[in-house]
Design an enzyme around this catalytic site. Sequence first.
Site, PDB file in Angstrom:
ATOM      1  N   HIS A 174       0.804  -0.657   6.152  1.00  0.00           N
ATOM      2  CA  HIS A 174       1.980   0.006   6.866  1.00  0.00           C
ATOM      3  C   HIS A 174       1.847   0.947   8.659  1.00  0.00           C
ATOM      4  O   HIS A 174       2.720   1.450   8.860  1.00  0.00           O
ATOM      5  CB  HIS A 174       2.362   1.261   6.308  1.00  0.00           C
ATOM      6  CG  HIS A 174       2.302   1.058   4.569  1.00  0.00           C
ATOM      7  ND1 HIS A 174       2.790  -0.648   4.051  1.00  0.00           N
ATOM      8  CD2 HIS A 174       1.487   1.541   3.407  1.00  0.00           C
ATOM      9  CE1 HIS A 174       3.042  -0.154   2.925  1.00  0.00           C
ATOM     10  NE2 HIS A 174       1.963   0.485   2.923  1.00  0.00           N
ATOM     11  N   LYS A 226      -4.936   2.891  -5.933  1.00  0.00           N
ATOM     12  CA  LYS A 226      -3.815   4.206  -5.753  1.00  0.00           C
ATOM     13  C   LYS A 226      -2.868   3.933  -7.804  1.00  0.00           C
ATOM     14  O   LYS A 226      -3.389   4.679  -8.527  1.00  0.00           O
ATOM     15  CB  LYS A 226      -2.692   4.235  -5.096  1.00  0.00           C
ATOM     16  CG  LYS A 226      -2.651   4.464  -3.855  1.00  0.00           C
ATOM     17  CD  LYS A 226      -1.487   5.161  -3.068  1.00  0.00           C
ATOM     18  CE  LYS A 226      -0.440   4.386  -2.929  1.00  0.00           C
ATOM     19  NZ  LYS A 226      -1.355   2.841  -2.317  1.00  0.00           N
ATOM     20  N   ASN A 269       4.783   5.945  -7.286  1.00  0.00           N
ATOM     21  CA  ASN A 269       4.838   4.739  -6.734  1.00  0.00           C
ATOM     22  C   ASN A 269       4.410   3.992  -7.919  1.00  0.00           C
ATOM     23  O   ASN A 269       4.289   2.494  -7.175  1.00  0.00           O
ATOM     24  CB  ASN A 269       4.655   5.288  -5.553  1.00  0.00           C
ATOM     25  CG  ASN A 269       4.788   3.850  -4.347  1.00  0.00           C
ATOM     26  OD1 ASN A 269       5.309   3.617  -3.960  1.00  0.00           O
ATOM     27  ND2 ASN A 269       3.455   3.023  -4.200  1.00  0.00           N
TER      28      ASN A 269
END
Length: 232
Positions: free
Chosen positions: A90, A20, A43
């Site tokens: 996660h 990302k 982020n």
Amino acid sequence: ELAYRLARQPVLAVTGTNGKTTTTALLGQVFRDAGRTTVVAGNIGVPLVGEVVKAPEDAVVVAEVSSFQLETVETFAPRVAVLLNLTPDHLDRHPDLASYRAAKARIFRRQRPEDWIVLNFDDPLVRSLAAETPGRVLYFSTRHELGEGAYLSDDWVVLSRGAEQVRLLPVRELSLPGRHNWENSLAAAAAAWVFGVSPESIARTLRSFPGVPHRLEPVGVIGGVAYYNDSK
């Protein structure tokens, strides 16, 4: 969500388990090199809400977004969304991989038919999301020559859409080495192209982008030795 409601600028958003930060930074640089005022935030480490209220209306916003952030979006609808890959991650927060996938898919849930979603053809979980998006789909692949999309052919980076096919640059000229970075480069190229950046300008950035500093996240200590996960 709050940043999107306040934004007067078009938003391009990048998510995925890995890559990302690199893809977001690269896409932002593509726009800067093309002469566009560009905000890179989210982020990646810069709060998006503070940036969109300062930026001019003719700026382009490139946002890195995580599954945690996407869980609570309601109206968020980027003009171009990028989903790089999906691997189990996660799962201390998401009950299972299906829930994690559903959170990531929220990046395109509110898109309109004229919007774009750029998907990794080589990742079956990501590719399967094409059937669920309300927008237009463009794939990228390092392993398959696609009828439409961003892909590798005869050691060249190729962009293809409709009747237009462009040989962008030889793979050896990409500034970022490794197949995972080829994927990041293809994704950024596809997103910039559908947003109107010229192939020539995209190619210049792909040749010159220096990458981003390594971010290593500690995941535990075993026998006094710290182990890290590179999550970019």
